[in-house]
Write an enzyme that holds these catalytic residues in place. Sequence first.
Site: not given
Ligand code: GLN
Length: 245
Positions: A94, A128, A195
């Site tokens: 990510c 999101r 993740h």
């Molecule tokens: N901050 C980055 C995003 O929101 C990566 C998020 C993450 O590592 N889960 O895209």
Amino acid sequence: MELKICHLYPDVLNLYGDTGNILCMRQRLSWRGIDSGVTRVCVGETLDLSDCDLLLIGGGQDFEQEVLLPDLCSGKAETLRSAIEDGICVLAICGGYQMLGQYYETWQGLRCDFVGALDLYTVGSQQRMIGNTVYRFRNTDGSESSIVGFENHSGKTWLAEGVEPLARVEVGFGNNGEDGTEGVHYRNVFGTYSHGPLLPKNPVFCDLLLRTALERRYGKADLIPLDDSAEQEAHDAMLRRLRKA
Ligand code: GLN
């Protein structure tokens, strides 16, 4: 035989227990009688990948990525670029994956240059992208298998023409929720939005990383098969749940 693992930014980039990927890699090596050691490199510490076999970079929030920028540009970015071109095996999750690209542009239009090791970029969005995921992944032997995981990001990542994705999206958003791609596979870099931690429920993918690192260091990799019945049941339980949804 031994594999040397480096964990970059364990102090900042460890969203959703990405450190569990290192525990999984070490245990699957240990079950095969292969030693491993871990070097943790935190903010402000020197990154030396010259004798490293496997690098893990976990995920983090936008804020944490911005905090890391000055440290990345203090020499670590060049070390990462040359190690990746030299074939080091990398698992980037990510935010850690995004940071290996050319840049990150916030949805307000602020552009932060990242490492520039991968020909991809990320644009922040007000959407999101969160939830359980299933990706279809082609192994090096041509066989296809699934990767189950969990994603939570607002950044949309776009691969340059000719850059191979790691997988195709079956359930979830993947790189951007639009082009059906997930992650990236460039040389021995495996970038993903997954993740979880990712590896315990995806033993096939974990062994691919281990095999890649062993072959680079020793020229061959005899990974004896393990009893993955528990891991596979955890994997299949998620597949059943997500394919029914
Ligand atoms: N901050 C980055 C995003 O929101 C990566 C998020 C993450 O590592 N889960 O895209």
